[in-house]
Write an enzyme that holds these catalytic residues in place. Structure first.
Site, mmCIF file in Angstrom:
data_model
loop_
_atom_site.group_PDB
_atom_site.id
_atom_site.type_symbol
_atom_site.label_atom_id
_atom_site.label_comp_id
_atom_site.label_asym_id
_atom_site.label_seq_id
_atom_site.Cartn_x
_atom_site.Cartn_y
_atom_site.Cartn_z
ATOM 1 N N CYS A 60 0.723 -1.258 -0.042
ATOM 2 C CA CYS A 60 0.084 -0.093 -0.030
ATOM 3 C C CYS A 60 1.076 1.222 -0.123
ATOM 4 C CB CYS A 60 -0.885 0.000 1.153
ATOM 5 S SG CYS A 60 -2.393 1.174 1.049
ATOM 6 N N GLU A 99 -0.531 -8.834 4.861
ATOM 7 C CA GLU A 99 -0.322 -8.781 6.682
ATOM 8 C C GLU A 99 -1.581 -8.973 7.227
ATOM 9 O OE1 GLU A 99 -0.731 -4.380 6.203
ATOM 10 O OE2 GLU A 99 -0.100 -6.285 4.849
ATOM 11 N N HIS A 111 -3.289 -5.861 1.380
ATOM 12 C CA HIS A 111 -2.369 -5.965 2.676
ATOM 13 C C HIS A 111 -2.409 -7.386 2.930
ATOM 14 C CE1 HIS A 111 -2.215 -1.621 4.095
ATOM 15 N NE2 HIS A 111 -3.239 -1.404 3.204
#
Length: 222
Positions: A85, A195, A193
């Site tokens: 991002c 994560e 994302h």
């Protein structure tokens, strides 16, 4: 394996990235934007957020942080670097990746579970996926629209540097591009994302794990 996660003023997802690295079996190392030492890490992640308040342009100030001099020189020597991002925006501003990220096509912030196609597994950060695999990764951005001139787009496509593609384009990105790599394949940037997709307790998929296991698989055989 030690994976450094850089924190800039305004970074939001550094702790999430650290947790993802830890859950994948590696050791996260905190790197501050003002550091002049990468502390011997084997790879670096630039996480999401709003570095330096996104003043000027997203990632434009972060690109000049002291730690980025080390990241840029390391990447040119083959250091694995992942930009997520805002981290993707920083990599483009730093010249490590081509193109740019601008305001979403419909001028709205997008926050949703996003379906992606894995276009290339021939990178440090995608080798544990399969070509054509469909994955679901959290997406949250207001300036995630990838653009580049026609010549650059043709080169990215022709040299297989598009790594991830949106299956239903949420922001107007050129050619549905969600993530790209450099020619060497050690630097990858994407807007979604991964994560946030590592723990089944709090996410609809664990498809994000593949990013963090990919870099470890690469480093084990490097």
């Amino acid at each position: 394996m030690r994976i450094g996660i850089v924190t800039f003023p305004g970074t939001l997802d550094d702790v999430d990235a650290q947790r993802a690295v830890r859950l994948s079996g590696a050791t996260p190392v905190s790197l501050w934007h003002g550091h002049d030492d990468l502390q011997g890490v084997d790879a670096v992640i630039l996480p999401g957020g709003f570095s330096y308040g996104d003043y000027l342009r997203c990632g434009a100030i972060a690109r000049f942080a002291p730690v980025m001099d080390l990241v840029i020189s390391g990447a040119k020597r083959g250091l694995p670097v992942l930009g997520i991002c805002n981290g993707f925006q920083v990599l483009c501003e730093a010249g490590l990746l081509e193109g740019a990220l601008i305001r979403n096509e419909k001028q709205h912030f997008v926050c949703r579970d996003q379906r992606l196609e894995v276009v290339s597994r021939d990178t440090v950060w995608s080798n544990q996926f399969t070509d054509g695999q469909q994955i679901t990764i959290v997406l949250k951005n207001g300036e995630g629209r990838f653009i580049a001139d026609d010549e650059t787009l043709a080169r990215l496509e022709g040299e297989e540097q598009v790594v991830f593609r949106y299956l239903d384009n949420p922001n107007g990105s050129a050619n549905d591009i969600a993530g790209i790599t450099n020619e060497r394949g050690n630097v990858v940037g994407l807007m979604p994302h991964p994560e946030h997709n590592v723990d089944p307790l709090v996410s609809p998929s664990v498809d994000g794990r593949g990013f963090f296991t990919s870099v470890q698989a690469f480093l084990q055989h490097a």
